[in-house]
Design an enzyme around this catalytic site. Structure first.
Site, PDB file in Angstrom:
ATOM      1  N   THR A  25      28.130 -47.227   9.283  1.00 27.24           N
ATOM      2  CA  THR A  25      28.948 -48.454   9.326  1.00 27.24           C
ATOM      3  C   THR A  25      29.504 -48.708   7.928  1.00 27.24           C
ATOM      4  O   THR A  25      28.862 -48.373   6.937  1.00 27.24           O
ATOM      5  CB  THR A  25      28.039 -49.632   9.744  1.00 27.24           C
ATOM      6  OG1 THR A  25      27.709 -49.482  11.101  1.00 27.24           O
ATOM      7  CG2 THR A  25      28.701 -50.992   9.527  1.00 27.24           C
TER       8      THR A  25
ATOM      9  N   VAL B 145      27.636 -54.587  22.106  1.00 24.56           N
ATOM     10  CA  VAL B 145      28.311 -54.972  20.866  1.00 24.56           C
ATOM     11  C   VAL B 145      27.233 -55.281  19.835  1.00 24.56           C
ATOM     12  O   VAL B 145      26.237 -55.937  20.149  1.00 24.56           O
ATOM     13  CB  VAL B 145      29.208 -56.213  21.091  1.00 24.56           C
ATOM     14  CG1 VAL B 145      29.766 -56.732  19.773  1.00 24.56           C
ATOM     15  CG2 VAL B 145      30.352 -55.870  22.046  1.00 24.56           C
TER      16      VAL B 145
ATOM     17  N   ASP C  17      26.138 -56.270  15.536  1.00 24.44           N
ATOM     18  CA  ASP C  17      26.236 -57.454  14.663  1.00 24.44           C
ATOM     19  C   ASP C  17      27.530 -57.525  13.870  1.00 24.44           C
ATOM     20  O   ASP C  17      27.958 -58.622  13.478  1.00 24.44           O
ATOM     21  CB  ASP C  17      25.070 -57.445  13.671  1.00 24.44           C
ATOM     22  CG  ASP C  17      25.081 -56.175  12.821  1.00 24.44           C
ATOM     23  OD1 ASP C  17      25.182 -55.068  13.402  1.00 24.44           O
ATOM     24  OD2 ASP C  17      25.015 -56.277  11.589  1.00 24.44           O
TER      25      ASP C  17
ATOM     26  N   GLY D 238      21.680 -53.460  14.694  1.00 26.28           N
ATOM     27  CA  GLY D 238      22.465 -54.668  14.926  1.00 26.28           C
ATOM     28  C   GLY D 238      21.763 -55.759  15.709  1.00 26.28           C
ATOM     29  O   GLY D 238      21.939 -56.952  15.416  1.00 26.28           O
TER      30      GLY D 238
HETATM   31  N1  ASP Z   1      24.993 -52.565  12.498  1.00 17.42           N
HETATM   32  C1  ASP Z   1      25.691 -51.623  13.322  1.00 17.42           C
HETATM   33  C2  ASP Z   1      25.500 -51.978  14.767  1.00 17.42           C
HETATM   34  O1  ASP Z   1      24.407 -52.321  15.149  1.00 17.42           O
HETATM   35  C3  ASP Z   1      25.245 -50.216  13.112  1.00 17.42           C
HETATM   36  C4  ASP Z   1      24.999 -49.778  11.691  1.00 17.42           C
HETATM   37  O2  ASP Z   1      25.157 -50.529  10.767  1.00 17.42           O
HETATM   38  O3  ASP Z   1      24.639 -48.616  11.485  1.00 17.42           O
HETATM   39  O4  ASP Z   1      26.435 -51.875  15.521  1.00 17.42           O
END
Ligand code: ASP
Length: 342
Positions: A207, A236, A238, A261
């Site tokens: 991300t 979906v 965070d 997330g």
């Molecule tokens: N936070 C992101 C999600 O949960 C994934 C990540 O940061 O690797 O969609």
């Protein structure tokens, strides 16, 4: 006589003007995801490519901030560069859902006005962060999802692409691995554990996010992601949820998160950091560390975040093995790091 007075006034004010210019400070902080990033499983070439990718992103934002541009413009431009880089799990290079699709989430927030925009589960917008910004600036809404968000993006001049644009071999292989692990879990567990899992833990990193303080004293935050490998049922994360993965308030800080997330949503991660600063008068670093190093693992989650406050203080805590991260300041100081031991 008038001229003499003018010259005198200018002369007297010169040190003040110089001081204003020097103190016109800005900061840009970025992340490229937190996760199981171990030096032993990295080749020198790959490490170089990641560092170059992060540097290119910092350069894009720095060019804007240096000219007196806004934090909003800087975080959008920075995230766009990372979205276009297939190494990161955002835009091109996003992870795959269980059904073999790339569903993207992104959000942006302006600390000056508390205005925010986000898109979720989009599959044809080349740069979701730009669509998120348009949601903020051109609608009365904060969050648009799926085909509606795509229609809006198209009507508002976003670059649209065929879903195949986002496909990369590495992420496809990541999905195959995750599917296999999930079916093994399901076979071993009569409660169908696989249905409870949001994604594969090892393939989830990448991300991207950026937070900035501009010379006008304004803060902004932006986050973009493909979410978690093997995610199902329209999941979906965070990143597009204001207050969870993304938040900015000129009174406190700008935050962009990365990690599991579901836990960031449940902890209202980014806003909790801001609240600790505002209500408990904690410093940015103390507030961020309490959330990431204590509250997050205590609940069973993991990840990290980047933050900057109105004084230009920076924080980049994570409770995973590594987090692609870096910053650049107006005095030229630049740092790019990957591993815990960096
Ligand atoms: N936070 C992101 C999600 O949960 C994934 C990540 O940061 O690797 O969609």
């Amino acid at each position: 006589m008038k001229q003499v007075v003018l010259i005198l006034v200018l002369f007297i004010n010169l040190p003040v003007m110089a001081q204003t210019k020097d103190s016109a400070k800005y900061v840009l902080v970025i992340h490229g995801g937190a996760g199981t990033i171990l030096k032993k499983s990295m080749t020198p070439e790959k490490e170089k490519a990641y560092k170059e990718g992060l540097q290119k992103a910092l350069d894009a934002g720095n060019a804007i901030l240096k000219k007196g541009g806004t934090a909003m413009d800087a975080v959008e431009a920075t995230v766009k560069v990372l979205e276009d880089n297939p190494l990161f799990n955002a835009g091109k290079g996003a992870v795959f859902t269980n059904e073999g699709k790339n569903e993207l989430d992104a959000a942006i927030m302006d600390g000056k006005t508390l205005k925010a925009g986000s898109v979720a589960s989009v599959t044809t917008i080349k740069n979701p962060i730009t669509a998120a910004r348009k949601v903020m600036e051109r609608t009365e809404h904060v969050m648009l999802i799926g085909s509606g968000a795509e229609r809006f993006a198209k009507m508002n001049g976003c670059v649209m692409v065929d879903p195949s644009y986002f496909h990369t071999k590495e992420r496809w292989e990541g999905l195959l691995k995750a599917r296999k692990a999930d079916s093994l879990n399901a076979a071993n567990d009569s409660t169908k554990k696989a249905l409870k899992q949001p994604g594969n833990r090892d393939d989830k990193y990448g991300t991207v996010g950026a937070v900035a303080l501009d010379i006008h004293g304004n803060l902004a935050a932006a986050t973009s992601t493909g979410g978690m490998t093997n995610k199902r049922f329209g999941r979906v994360g965070d990143a597009p949820i204001i207050g969870a993965g993304t938040y900015a308030d000129n009174n406190t800080c700008a935050i962009s998160g990365t990690g599991w997330g579901e836990y960031f949503i449940r902890l209202v991660m980014a806003k909790s950091v801001s609240d600790r600063m505002e209500l408990a008068k904690m410093t940015l670093d103390d507030a961020a560390r309490e959330m990431i190093m204590k509250k997050l693992p205590a609940l069973g989650g993991d990840g990290g975040l980047i933050g900057v406050d109105k004084q230009g203080n920076i924080t980049m805590p994570f409770c995973t093995e590594g987090m692609y991260r870096g910053y650049i300041k107006s005095n030229g100081e630049t740092v790019i790091k990957i591993y815990k031991e960096d």
